[in-house]
Scaffold this motif. Structure first.
Motif, PDB file in Angstrom:
ATOM      1  N   GLY A 100      14.395  -6.387  14.646  1.00 35.40           N
ATOM      2  CA  GLY A 100      13.173  -6.301  13.858  1.00 35.40           C
ATOM      3  C   GLY A 100      13.046  -7.571  13.017  1.00 35.40           C
ATOM      4  O   GLY A 100      13.867  -8.489  13.147  1.00 35.40           O
ATOM      5  N   ARG A 101      12.030  -7.583  12.173  1.00 40.06           N
ATOM      6  CA  ARG A 101      11.819  -8.790  11.366  1.00 40.06           C
ATOM      7  C   ARG A 101      11.610  -8.443   9.904  1.00 40.06           C
ATOM      8  O   ARG A 101      11.103  -7.372   9.600  1.00 40.06           O
ATOM      9  N   LEU A 102      12.016  -9.339   9.053  1.00 41.93           N
ATOM     10  CA  LEU A 102      11.639  -9.249   7.641  1.00 41.93           C
ATOM     11  C   LEU A 102      10.725 -10.431   7.359  1.00 41.93           C
ATOM     12  O   LEU A 102      10.933 -11.529   7.915  1.00 41.93           O
ATOM     13  N   ASP A 103       9.719 -10.236   6.504  1.00 48.13           N
ATOM     14  CA  ASP A 103       8.833 -11.340   6.137  1.00 48.13           C
ATOM     15  C   ASP A 103       9.641 -12.431   5.435  1.00 48.13           C
ATOM     16  O   ASP A 103      10.701 -12.159   4.868  1.00 48.13           O
ATOM     17  N   GLN A 104       9.078 -13.611   5.395  1.00 45.14           N
ATOM     18  CA  GLN A 104       9.810 -14.735   4.771  1.00 45.14           C
ATOM     19  C   GLN A 104      10.155 -14.434   3.305  1.00 45.14           C
ATOM     20  O   GLN A 104      11.182 -14.863   2.811  1.00 45.14           O
ATOM     21  N   ASP A 105       9.305 -13.658   2.620  1.00 46.20           N
ATOM     22  CA  ASP A 105       9.563 -13.384   1.197  1.00 46.20           C
ATOM     23  C   ASP A 105      10.313 -12.068   0.962  1.00 46.20           C
ATOM     24  O   ASP A 105      10.531 -11.667  -0.176  1.00 46.20           O
ATOM     25  N   THR A 106      10.692 -11.394   2.028  1.00 43.47           N
ATOM     26  CA  THR A 106      11.479 -10.153   1.886  1.00 43.47           C
ATOM     27  C   THR A 106      12.965 -10.507   1.922  1.00 43.47           C
ATOM     28  O   THR A 106      13.388 -11.350   2.706  1.00 43.47           O
ATOM     29  N   THR A 107      13.730  -9.843   1.063  1.00 45.72           N
ATOM     30  CA  THR A 107      15.181 -10.081   1.011  1.00 45.72           C
ATOM     31  C   THR A 107      15.920  -8.872   1.576  1.00 45.72           C
ATOM     32  O   THR A 107      15.336  -7.812   1.775  1.00 45.72           O
ATOM     33  N   TYR A 132      15.263   1.410   4.757  1.00 46.71           N
ATOM     34  CA  TYR A 132      14.997   1.706   3.346  1.00 46.71           C
ATOM     35  C   TYR A 132      14.646   0.426   2.583  1.00 46.71           C
ATOM     36  O   TYR A 132      15.340  -0.583   2.707  1.00 46.71           O
ATOM     37  N   TYR A 133      13.606   0.537   1.787  1.00 45.87           N
ATOM     38  CA  TYR A 133      13.132  -0.629   1.023  1.00 45.87           C
ATOM     39  C   TYR A 133      13.048  -0.293  -0.461  1.00 45.87           C
ATOM     40  O   TYR A 133      12.655   0.821  -0.831  1.00 45.87           O
ATOM     41  N   VAL A 134      13.390  -1.278  -1.280  1.00 44.12           N
ATOM     42  CA  VAL A 134      13.115  -1.199  -2.715  1.00 44.12           C
ATOM     43  C   VAL A 134      11.875  -2.067  -2.927  1.00 44.12           C
ATOM     44  O   VAL A 134      11.846  -3.231  -2.507  1.00 44.12           O
ATOM     45  N   TYR A 184       3.919  -4.800  11.792  1.00 48.09           N
ATOM     46  CA  TYR A 184       3.718  -6.026  11.026  1.00 48.09           C
ATOM     47  C   TYR A 184       3.341  -5.731   9.557  1.00 48.09           C
ATOM     48  O   TYR A 184       2.384  -5.007   9.304  1.00 48.09           O
ATOM     49  N   HIS A 185       4.098  -6.268   8.627  1.00 46.26           N
ATOM     50  CA  HIS A 185       3.843  -6.117   7.189  1.00 46.26           C
ATOM     51  C   HIS A 185       3.672  -4.646   6.785  1.00 46.26           C
ATOM     52  O   HIS A 185       2.857  -4.327   5.904  1.00 46.26           O
ATOM     53  N   GLN A 186       4.426  -3.769   7.421  1.00 47.53           N
ATOM     54  CA  GLN A 186       4.135  -2.335   7.252  1.00 47.53           C
ATOM     55  C   GLN A 186       4.159  -1.860   5.805  1.00 47.53           C
ATOM     56  O   GLN A 186       3.231  -1.183   5.345  1.00 47.53           O
ATOM     57  N   VAL A 187       5.230  -2.196   5.088  1.00 48.78           N
ATOM     58  CA  VAL A 187       5.350  -1.673   3.714  1.00 48.78           C
ATOM     59  C   VAL A 187       4.242  -2.249   2.831  1.00 48.78           C
ATOM     60  O   VAL A 187       3.594  -1.525   2.063  1.00 48.78           O
ATOM     61  N   LYS A 188       3.985  -3.531   2.987  1.00 48.80           N
ATOM     62  CA  LYS A 188       2.935  -4.165   2.170  1.00 48.80           C
ATOM     63  C   LYS A 188       1.576  -3.520   2.461  1.00 48.80           C
ATOM     64  O   LYS A 188       0.795  -3.251   1.544  1.00 48.80           O
ATOM     65  N   ARG A 189       1.334  -3.268   3.735  1.00 49.73           N
ATOM     66  CA  ARG A 189       0.033  -2.679   4.095  1.00 49.73           C
ATOM     67  C   ARG A 189      -0.054  -1.221   3.640  1.00 49.73           C
ATOM     68  O   ARG A 189      -1.127  -0.729   3.278  1.00 49.73           O
ATOM     69  N   ARG A 200       7.508  -7.598  -4.711  1.00 45.22           N
ATOM     70  CA  ARG A 200       8.864  -7.938  -4.249  1.00 45.22           C
ATOM     71  C   ARG A 200       9.339  -6.848  -3.312  1.00 45.22           C
ATOM     72  O   ARG A 200       9.155  -5.649  -3.590  1.00 45.22           O
ATOM     73  N   LEU A 201       9.948  -7.274  -2.235  1.00 48.59           N
ATOM     74  CA  LEU A 201      10.390  -6.305  -1.231  1.00 48.59           C
ATOM     75  C   LEU A 201      11.818  -6.625  -0.817  1.00 48.59           C
ATOM     76  O   LEU A 201      12.132  -7.776  -0.499  1.00 48.59           O
ATOM     77  N   HIS A 202      12.648  -5.585  -0.835  1.00 51.71           N
ATOM     78  CA  HIS A 202      14.068  -5.782  -0.532  1.00 51.71           C
ATOM     79  C   HIS A 202      14.529  -4.624   0.349  1.00 51.71           C
ATOM     80  O   HIS A 202      14.331  -3.462  -0.002  1.00 51.71           O
TER      81      HIS A 202
HETATM   82  N1  URA Z   1       7.359  -4.307   5.556  1.00 46.48           N
HETATM   83  C1  URA Z   1       6.770  -5.429   5.109  1.00 46.48           C
HETATM   84  O1  URA Z   1       5.627  -5.428   4.700  1.00 46.48           O
HETATM   85  N2  URA Z   1       7.497  -6.572   5.129  1.00 46.48           N
HETATM   86  C2  URA Z   1       8.784  -6.638   5.559  1.00 46.48           C
HETATM   87  O2  URA Z   1       9.397  -7.710   5.523  1.00 46.48           O
HETATM   88  C3  URA Z   1       9.371  -5.445   6.009  1.00 46.48           C
HETATM   89  C4  URA Z   1       8.637  -4.292   5.997  1.00 46.48           C
END
Ligand code: URA
Length: 235
Positions: A100-107, A132-134, A184-189, A200-202
């Motif tokens: 899978g992928r993490l965005d460039q600004d995700t840690t 799991y994301y914080v 793509y960008h699931q949590v942000k969306r 901030r996404l971790h």
């Molecule tokens: N969801 C997002 O929006 N960005 C990520 O890097 C991972 C999950």
């Protein structure tokens, strides 16, 4: 397995290059120089050295990286460095991919492997492996937002609904939750869909594998043990 094939399989170089290294006396097994390219060895727990550097034979590799910000999950990054810059040549030669992928600004926790089956097991939505994301948000988190996230939201150009589970609110601006897919960008969306915004996404856990238990500083990586691999696959 034949020595030249062993070296090639471990990303040391092309078959020809490995044969040259062997013939020139740069390869040792159990401290002994082996100059016969066709010599056969059992690869179980095999340790060998090339140019005085030790290697453990690994049929496939499973790696965890604590990803810092400003790194792209791509072999051909567009605007930043690549997460693959953290790994030595012999791992890159094995054509490892990110799980899978993490965005460039995700840690946070990023797995990489050259095992296509493992990658599939962890990324296919039907396998339901939780990530799991914080999440730190721009606006104060409301109960309504949490309920909407739990029920599921729709995302533009994606089929179905996307729900969060195992939701905990850590403070007024911080949530932790899990998702089973990875569009793509699931949590942000998802946060945008409930009128909030991620600042901030971790990622701190995949399946039952917690980043904390691996004890990696930002930018550090390690090989996963069989037990840790099992944890990552377990929801
Ligand atoms: N969801 C997002 O929006 N960005 C990520 O890097 C991972 C999950």
């Amino acid at each position: 397995m034949q020595l030249d094939k062993i070296l090639q399989s471990q990303g040391i170089g092309s078959r020809k290059h490995c044969q040259l290294l062997i013939r020139q006396g740069h390869v040792r097994i159990d401290g002994q120089v082996i100059m016969d390219v066709k010599a056969k060895f059992d690869t179980t727990d095999l340790i060998f050295s090339v140019l005085a550097q030790d290697y453990v034979y690994r049929e496939q590799v499973y790696i965890a990286l604590n990803k810092p910000q400003n790194y792209e999950c791509s072999h051909r990054p567009q605007q930043h460095l690549s997460v693959f810059d953290f790994f030595p040549e012999e791992l890159l030669a094995r054509n490892i991919q990110t799980v899978g992928r993490l965005d460039q600004d995700t840690t946070g926790l990023l797995l990489c492997t050259d095992d296509g089956q493992f990658l599939h097991q962890l990324t296919h939505p039907r396998k339901h492996v939780a990530k799991y994301y914080v999440i730190e948000t721009k606006n104060e988190i409301t109960q309504v937002q949490i309920e909407k996230l739990a029920q599921g939201v729709s995302l533009k150009n994606e089929k179905g609904i996307f729900a969060a589970h195992s939701i905990t609110q850590l403070d007024s601006y911080t949530l932790r939750f899990a998702i089973d897919q990875g569009v793509y960008h699931q949590v942000k969306r998802m946060l945008h869909a409930v009128d909030n915004e991620v600042i901030r996404l971790h990622r701190d856990q995949i399946g039952q594998l917690r980043l904390e238990q691996l004890d990696l500083a930002m930018g550090e990586w390690c090989y996963l043990s069989p037990e840790e691999m099992r944890c990552a696959k377990t929801s």
